[in-house]
Design a protein around this motif. Structure first.
Motif, PDB file in Angstrom:
ATOM      1  N   PHE A 236       0.836  -1.202   0.000  1.00  0.00           N
ATOM      2  CA  PHE A 236       0.000   0.000   0.000  1.00  0.00           C
ATOM      3  C   PHE A 236       0.871   1.252   0.000  1.00  0.00           C
ATOM      4  O   PHE A 236       0.574   2.236  -0.672  1.00  0.00           O
ATOM      5  CB  PHE A 236      -0.933   0.017   1.215  1.00  0.00           C
ATOM      6  CG  PHE A 236      -1.843   1.198   1.206  1.00  0.00           C
ATOM      7  CD1 PHE A 236      -2.957   1.208   0.377  1.00  0.00           C
ATOM      8  CD2 PHE A 236      -1.586   2.322   1.968  1.00  0.00           C
ATOM      9  CE1 PHE A 236      -3.787   2.311   0.329  1.00  0.00           C
ATOM     10  CE2 PHE A 236      -2.407   3.423   1.925  1.00  0.00           C
ATOM     11  CZ  PHE A 236      -3.518   3.412   1.099  1.00  0.00           C
TER      12      PHE A 236
ATOM     13  N   VAL B  78       1.000   6.982  -6.488  1.00  0.00           N
ATOM     14  CA  VAL B  78      -0.143   7.855  -6.785  1.00  0.00           C
ATOM     15  C   VAL B  78       0.223   9.313  -6.536  1.00  0.00           C
ATOM     16  O   VAL B  78      -0.096  10.206  -7.331  1.00  0.00           O
ATOM     17  CB  VAL B  78      -1.372   7.441  -5.944  1.00  0.00           C
ATOM     18  CG1 VAL B  78      -2.467   8.483  -6.049  1.00  0.00           C
ATOM     19  CG2 VAL B  78      -1.901   6.115  -6.420  1.00  0.00           C
ATOM     20  N   SER B  79       0.956   9.570  -5.427  1.00  0.00           N
ATOM     21  CA  SER B  79       1.342  10.960  -5.160  1.00  0.00           C
ATOM     22  C   SER B  79       2.269  11.480  -6.241  1.00  0.00           C
ATOM     23  O   SER B  79       2.265  12.656  -6.564  1.00  0.00           O
ATOM     24  CB  SER B  79       2.056  11.080  -3.820  1.00  0.00           C
ATOM     25  OG  SER B  79       1.424  10.327  -2.866  1.00  0.00           O
TER      26      SER B  79
ATOM     27  N   VAL C 137       1.039  12.979 -10.681  1.00  0.00           N
ATOM     28  CA  VAL C 137       0.815  14.262 -11.342  1.00  0.00           C
ATOM     29  C   VAL C 137       2.128  14.995 -11.558  1.00  0.00           C
ATOM     30  O   VAL C 137       2.310  15.713 -12.534  1.00  0.00           O
ATOM     31  CB  VAL C 137      -0.103  15.140 -10.488  1.00  0.00           C
ATOM     32  CG1 VAL C 137      -0.699  16.219 -11.327  1.00  0.00           C
ATOM     33  CG2 VAL C 137      -1.139  14.323  -9.825  1.00  0.00           C
ATOM     34  N   LEU C 138       3.036  14.822 -10.581  1.00  0.00           N
ATOM     35  CA  LEU C 138       4.295  15.535 -10.672  1.00  0.00           C
ATOM     36  C   LEU C 138       5.175  14.949 -11.748  1.00  0.00           C
ATOM     37  O   LEU C 138       5.775  15.648 -12.539  1.00  0.00           O
ATOM     38  CB  LEU C 138       5.019  15.441  -9.330  1.00  0.00           C
ATOM     39  CG  LEU C 138       4.385  16.201  -8.193  1.00  0.00           C
ATOM     40  CD1 LEU C 138       5.075  15.857  -6.903  1.00  0.00           C
ATOM     41  CD2 LEU C 138       4.495  17.681  -8.462  1.00  0.00           C
TER      42      LEU C 138
ATOM     43  N   TRP D 266      14.514  14.413  -7.804  1.00  0.00           N
ATOM     44  CA  TRP D 266      14.066  13.580  -6.683  1.00  0.00           C
ATOM     45  C   TRP D 266      14.208  12.095  -6.942  1.00  0.00           C
ATOM     46  O   TRP D 266      13.807  11.301  -6.099  1.00  0.00           O
ATOM     47  CB  TRP D 266      12.590  13.806  -6.386  1.00  0.00           C
ATOM     48  CG  TRP D 266      12.166  15.193  -6.233  1.00  0.00           C
ATOM     49  CD1 TRP D 266      12.850  16.192  -5.599  1.00  0.00           C
ATOM     50  CD2 TRP D 266      10.961  15.769  -6.703  1.00  0.00           C
ATOM     51  NE1 TRP D 266      12.129  17.338  -5.650  1.00  0.00           N
ATOM     52  CE2 TRP D 266      10.964  17.106  -6.320  1.00  0.00           C
ATOM     53  CE3 TRP D 266       9.874  15.256  -7.399  1.00  0.00           C
ATOM     54  CZ2 TRP D 266       9.921  17.962  -6.631  1.00  0.00           C
ATOM     55  CZ3 TRP D 266       8.843  16.104  -7.701  1.00  0.00           C
ATOM     56  CH2 TRP D 266       8.878  17.444  -7.318  1.00  0.00           C
TER      57      TRP D 266
ATOM     58  N   PHE E 171       0.739   4.194  -2.662  1.00  0.00           N
ATOM     59  CA  PHE E 171       0.541   5.546  -2.163  1.00  0.00           C
ATOM     60  C   PHE E 171       1.590   6.498  -2.736  1.00  0.00           C
ATOM     61  O   PHE E 171       1.274   7.570  -3.266  1.00  0.00           O
ATOM     62  CB  PHE E 171       0.671   5.411  -0.641  1.00  0.00           C
ATOM     63  CG  PHE E 171       0.468   6.638   0.135  1.00  0.00           C
ATOM     64  CD1 PHE E 171      -0.772   7.206   0.214  1.00  0.00           C
ATOM     65  CD2 PHE E 171       1.524   7.209   0.823  1.00  0.00           C
ATOM     66  CE1 PHE E 171      -0.959   8.333   0.973  1.00  0.00           C
ATOM     67  CE2 PHE E 171       1.333   8.332   1.575  1.00  0.00           C
ATOM     68  CZ  PHE E 171       0.087   8.901   1.645  1.00  0.00           C
TER      69      PHE E 171
END
Lengths: 646, 400
Positions: free
Chosen positions: A486, A493-494, A497-498, A611, A490
């Motif tokens: 999970f 998914v975060s 968009v970036l 990153w 998570f």
């Protein structure tokens, strides 16, 4: 709602729920497959759009350009001087440019970064403007291929001389000559936005020129646009550049597409460009210490729309044609009344003239990321314990006792925090140990990690021990497994968009983790394959070696699309049989590939605010380690037998 | 080690975590304070510091448009030092009161004090809220203290606490309604209610009057503290629903929408208190959840109170459609996405306001789902109890 209720009743009546639960792993795989298919569908006719200029103010190529033969003489003159002094010491070369700029009428300054690399820059405070905005033209002394940027420097000098005579400018013009287009330029850009006293307003756009040849002519241009962390310049600027280039008669190449394929606009060519684009976005900003940076990474993160024009070939159109292209780009940006905001910031280019916008491609990564959500749910619903294989699911088993829950969470948290500390330590290590002096150390570190992760992946095959049947163990493992999956979902998914491409590629590479099953050790053997396949360090090795082999997707595409035996034989001959595989120098070079990328990963955040390593070591690696630990645990009983045992 | 001891040990550990993190990593406050999740112009630590600075340099803080804190709070904070410890203590006190409330409720099923203490002491939302040092922490403290006193039928104390709470935050006067109901429930006399009301108004008046004297006989603090919330004077993005409307609509609509939004935030207060007059703690808690998304300047610190109190109502978990674990997971997921979208909008300039607002909407929808899920579960549980049916009996009730 009535229909839903009917369905719900039927499900309960026929006892479908347990069967559906057992079906979840298949759903997860299906979602990833769908994500892949989604990507493959994008280049099909009707799924993409033709590019268009959406900001009316831009008006590219609407003015007649006078950057022609008379200016050519100046370019030639500058070029002769540059060729003459190209091997001079750094300061003398920069002083030469500086004096030229002063003669033309630019205010010139120098900036020295911490590593003593010099950037010379000049500002033309245009008479008509209000001195708040600027357009930047950059010509690094060294191109991204490590060659001397002779033509680029000469053309830039000619252009800025010509720009100074025009009275049309409403935005300041900043001309930058850094030693190279990566670290030196980046440091200058950072300094410009933070500490420099002499500035010319906020940068609206930046155009980097790379033309290493001494020739008077070039064949076609390559436009580079990918910034770090999934950032791209506004599509309007790319469209302008492409439109103007084609207007002047240049073919435009994206992502290193060879000349022979510039005319192609069929499904395989579009797919190739799309995949190359995805890959270069995901790996942007992972640069070795020298070479590779084309300037787009340097401006990334400061809201500067940046493009790099790289001249290709040495015959065809004359050099002033490229000058006119850049002039028209500058004029277009000059026409802007507001910031770039009309067009897309998230897009995938299929050809220079066709694109897919975010709404159309995002579902692909949503699907692959949701595959992890489903598999984590499946893990919580006891599907991953092989002891449960032939037992029907019932919801009594979902319940986890408090102690195993705490232990599982603790295990997962420890691994994650450990991995985060490991990643941060390595980043800190790279900041104090220089790459040039300790190449050997970095090589050992990189290959050590690659070999170590591959070796420990075989632990499930090697380990032989037997534990007591215990419900606590099976529940702890279940919680740890579900939580870690999970957590990855998570993070993905975060990231969606970036940084779409990184999220997609990581979810594809880490996908085998969803196949991990636990149970008695002798049944865990297959997990080794999944662990090896999803190891971040294996992918590091593959990407690094491929980069050094100069792997080109276009060749694969050619082979598939126009398959013939002679073609295959030719490619095999040149790529495999003619290569001296045992040549130590060649091997040494090949082995350096992953090392350079690893160094790029570790230093990415410090140098370019990339990153990628953080995403890998904070999200992917801990889940991989967690999966490894799970497969090394001997789980003797299933989740439905605890009543019997205890 | 008995259970009674363990909860204090846990809360103390929580206190030291809240103390140690800002000591080891002092930038955390300014990072959180700059993030859209934890700071609004009304409650941020930044503007508090600004107010204290103005106050100590003998400039009237209420002259400008910066300070939105009540004068007494400002004076209090200008005297306080060691703010890390103060906020850690406040938050630990909230945890302590949560444990006490959990002990004092009459619910048949509840978590042990140790679990509640653990839940609060290591709750990431609570820890981050404390570290952000927003004044909403004090608001939460007064509210939970008010719940605590009301539950113990110490009505005088609870009236005064609520008055202080109202003085700090405009919306808290809503809770006067359930309070009056519970006073009536326990005393059965209308006189007592009237007397309580008078006490409530008198306490608020005293606070306001002392503030009036403190700010050199000026009423401007009223405008800055309360009117600017009601009239939504500072249109700044936050996790709530208001800001987007007021940036998008034409100016001549704004008074209409202001009244609609304000009425909406109040509209369920009386019905909730009436319907659940036998369990006013539950009604107040639902009210906290409701005000969180209906208020003008919500922060995560506000959400924290609602999601922390969720643990008290274990008795209603059975009939929930979505388990609290799931809803908590959802909330944390959305709270992680919010700063991502804010970053895409504000720093990268590649997204826009719609991205951020859409996620804010999802958060609000999630919260409505949780609130209505609990309401429905409560009503079902009540039905089962009133008919003396075992709660585990499978009976399908339908909402009408």
């Amino acid at each position: 709602m009535a229909l839903l209720e009917t369905i719900q009743r039927k499900i309960t009546k026929y006892g479908l729920l347990p069967k559906l639960v057992r079906f979840l792993p298949k759903v997860s795989t299906l979602l990833t497959l769908l994500g892949l298919i989604w990507i493959l569908i994008l280049p099909l006719d009707g799924q993409f759009r033709t590019t268009y200029i959406s900001e009316n103010a831009l008006m590219p190529s609407q003015a007649y350009s006078f950057f022609r033969e008379s200016e050519w003489n100046f370019v030639r003159g500058y070029r002769d001087q540059i060729i003459e002094h190209i091997d001079d010491p750094m300061d003398e070369r920069h002083e030469m440019l500086s004096s030229w700029m002063k003669t033309i009428g630019y205010k010139t300054f120098e900036y020295r970064s911490a590593n003593d690399s010099r950037t010379t820059y000049g500002i033309y405070h245009v008479p008509k403007g209000d001195d708040t905005e600027a357009m930047v033209i950059v010509a690094p002394w060294t191109t991204s291929d490590g060659e001397k940027n002779i033509g680029g420097l000469a053309l830039t000098m000619g252009l800025i001389r010509y720009f100074h005579r025009l009275s049309i400018w409403s935005k300041n013009i900043i001309v930058v000559f850094p030693e190279d287009g990566q670290d030196t330029l980046r440091k200058w850009v950072d300094a410009y936005h933070t500490t420099l006293d002499e500035t010319g307003g906020s940068m609206e756009s930046a155009i980097v020129i790379e033309y290493s040849s001494e020739s008077d002519e070039l064949d076609y241009v390559e436009v580079k646009y990918v910034g770090v962390n999934g950032q791209l310049p506004n599509l309007d600027l790319v469209n302008c550049a492409v439109m103007i280039s084609e207007h002047e008669g240049f073919k435009v190449s994206l992502h290193n597409t060879p000349k022979g394929q510039l005319w192609a606009n069929d499904y395989p060519s579009r797919l190739t460009t799309l995949l190359k684009g995805l890959f270069s976005m995901a790996t942007a900003g992972l640069l070795p210490e020298t070479g590779g940076g084309n300037g787009c990474e340097a401006f990334s993160g400061w809201n500067v729309q940046t493009l790099t024009f790289k001249a290709r070939g040495t015959e065809g159109r004359d050099i002033t044609t490229l000058g006119r292209v850049i002039e028209a780009c500058f004029r277009a940006v000059n026409n802007l009344l507001e910031k770039f905001h009309q067009s897309f910031f998230f897009y995938l280019l299929l050809t220079p003239n066709h694109f897919v916008s975010i709404g159309n491609y995002l579902p692909a990564a949503v699907l692959t990321a949701s595959s992890f959500v489903i598999s984590s749910l499946s893990a919580f619903l006891t599907n991953n314990n092989v002891n449960n294989k032939h037992i029907n699911f019932n919801d009594a088993a979902i319940k986890v006792d408090t102690l195993p829950l705490m232990n599982g969470l603790l295990l997962f948290t420890t691994v994650t925090v450990g991995s985060i500390i490991f990643g941060t330590l390595l980043m800190w290590f790279s900041s104090i140990v220089s790459f040039a002096d300790n190449n050997n150390l970095y090589t050992k570190l990189t290959w050590g990690l690659i070999l170590a992760t591959t070796t420990v992946s075989t632990l499930p095959v090697v380990l032989r021990y037997k534990s007591q049947p215990s419900a606590a163990i099976s529940q702890t493992v279940r919680v740890a497994n579900g939580c870690s999956l999970f957590y990855l979902a998570f993070a993905l998914v975060s990231l969606l968009v970036l940084h779409f491409s990184l999220s997609l590629l990581i979810s594809l590479a880490a996908f085998p983790l969803t196949f991990i099953r636990y149970g008695p050790l002798r049944q865990n053997r297959k997990n080794s394959i999944w662990l090896i396949l999803s190891s971040p360090f294996l992918w590091l090795a593959i990407v690094g070696v491929a980069r050094k082999m100069e792997f080109q997707l276009d060749i694969v595409r050619n082979l598939i699309q126009y398959f013939s035996v002679p073609l295959l034989r030719h490619e095999l001959q040149t790529k495999i049989f003619d290569t001296d595989w045992l040549n130590p120098a060649f091997l040494q070079n090949l082995l350096q590939g992953p090392v350079e990328i690893f160094y790029g990963l570790l230093t990415g955040y410090r140098r370019f605010q990339t990153w990628t390593w953080m995403v890998i070591s904070f999200a992917w690696l801990p889940v991989w380690i967690m999966s490894l630990i799970i497969t090394c645990i001997d789980v003797q009983i299933g989740d439905f037998e605890k009543r019997k045992v205890n | 080690m008995t259970m009674v001891e363990s909860e204090y040990i846990i809360l103390t550990t929580g206190f030291f975590i809240r103390l140690a993190v800002p000591a080891l990593y002092p930038q955390i406050t300014s990072i959180l304070d700059k993030s859209v999740l934890f700071s609004t112009p009304i409650s941020s630590f930044r503007s508090l510091q600004e107010g204290i600075f103005l106050l100590t340099s003998d400039i009237d803080p209420y002259n400008g448009e910066v300070v939105h804190f009540p004068p007494l709070l400002l004076v209090l904070f200008s005297q306080l030092t060691h703010l890390n410890a103060v906020f850690a203590a406040f938050d630990t006190l909230i945890g302590f009161l949560l444990v006490q409330i959990n002990k004092n409720t009459k619910y048949s099923t509840k978590f042990s004090s140790g679990v509640v203490a653990t839940f609060y002491a290591f709750n990431p939302l609570a820890i981050l809220s404390t570290l952000s040092k927003s004044t909403t922490v004090i608001n939460n403290l007064t509210l939970i203290l008010f719940f605590h006193f009301t539950l113990q039928n110490k009505f005088r104390a609870s009236i005064v606490t609520l008055a202080i709470s109202t003085y700090l935050t405009y919306y808290n006067w809503y809770f006067a309604v359930p309070l009056m109901f519970s006073i009536y429930q326990s005393t059965r006399s209308q006189q007592a209610v009237v007397r309580s009301l008078i006490l409530y108004i008198a306490s608020i008046s005293a606070l306001l009057y002392s503030s009036y004297i403190l700010t050199n006989n000026s009423l401007r603090f009223l405008y800055l503290n309360y009117a600017s919330i009601v009239l939504f004077k500072k249109i700044v993005p936050n996790i709530g629903l208001w800001w987007y409307f007021f940036t998008e609509i034409f100016d001549f609509f704004s008074s209409f929408y202001l009244s609609v939004f304000n009425i909406y935030s109040f509209i369920f207060v009386v019905p909730l208190a009436t319907r659940f007059r036998n369990d006013l703690l539950f009604a107040s808690w639902i009210l906290v959840g409701f005000v969180n998304f209906a208020k003008a300047y919500p922060t995560v610190t506000d959400l924290n109170l609602f999601y922390s109190m969720l643990i008290i109502f274990k008795v209603y978990y059975k009939k929930l459609k979505f388990s609290p674990f799931l809803s908590y997971l959802g909330v944390i997921l959305i709270l992680t996405l919010l700063p991502v979208f804010y970053y895409v909008w504000m720093s990268l300039n590649s997204g826009n306001a719609n991205f951020f607002y859409a996620i804010g909407l999802v958060l609000s929808i999630l919260q409505t789902i949780i609130v209505s899920d609990f309401l429905w579960s409560k009503i079902q549980t009540e039905y089962f109890e009133s008919k003396n049916i075992n709660i585990d009996t499978i009976v399908k009730l339908t909402q009408i």
